[in-house]
Design a protein around this motif. Sequence first.
Motif: not given
Length: 200
Positions: A28, A106, A132, A136, A147-148, A150, A173, A175
């Motif tokens: 990531s 995003t 999710c 990726e 990038s995942w 929260t 998430g 992403i």
Amino acid sequence: MTDADLGAALPLPVPSAEMQDRLARRRSAPAQSLTAPGPSRAEIERLLLLGARTPDHGKLFPWRFVVMGPQGRADLARALAPLAERQPDPGKAAKVLSKLTAPPLTILVLSVPITGHKVPDWEQQLSAGAVCMNLEHAANALGYAASWITDWYSYDPDALALLGVGTGERVAGFIHIGTLAEPPLERPRPDVAALTSWRD
Ligand SMILES: Cc1cc2nc3c(=O)[nH]c(=O)nc-3n(C[C@H](O)[C@H](O)[C@H](O)COP(=O)(O)O)c2cc1C
């Protein structure tokens, strides 16, 4: 439009050294480090199609996407800033808002379980997590880093209202997708053998 018609015979898996290598070294991105270029509109639509090609028990598709462009995220970060002040660590909570504004794209993945269905909520939520991860992989396949995350605003009720997260929905998430100027560095990886038991 999808790549496969309903009922069509799909390819059987074949060994792919390239895919193995990519999976073995995938990593990531730090969300704040993601910069332009990001995916085009056509690439975003492709990402969503690939991301949605995910196992889910009962074919319920218990998730949905919110594609968040830069302007909307800048507005959102401004609206979230006052809420950051009442987090346990206000300085850190404000700082992570830059993860929302830096990346070119995003995709917010929301878990939308059908409550009371015979397929347990847990399995429906797992499917949202799988979406999710697929996003990726899809981003990587299109040549982007992802990038995942929260962060606190995925759990704060007032923040969720600003995000438009409905009753019964949960953030699976954010992403974040874009380009990295520097290669990511390897991080600690689990001792897989210690996590694995074998049974005959
Ligand atoms: C559900 C979920 C939520 C996450 N939330 C955050 C977060 O809020 N902040 C953070 O710094 N990392 C968060 N992470 C971790 C990042 O995704 C991290 O970059 C990732 O675990 C790195 O894994 P990789 O090196 O295998 O790509 C989260 C991961 C998952 C699976």
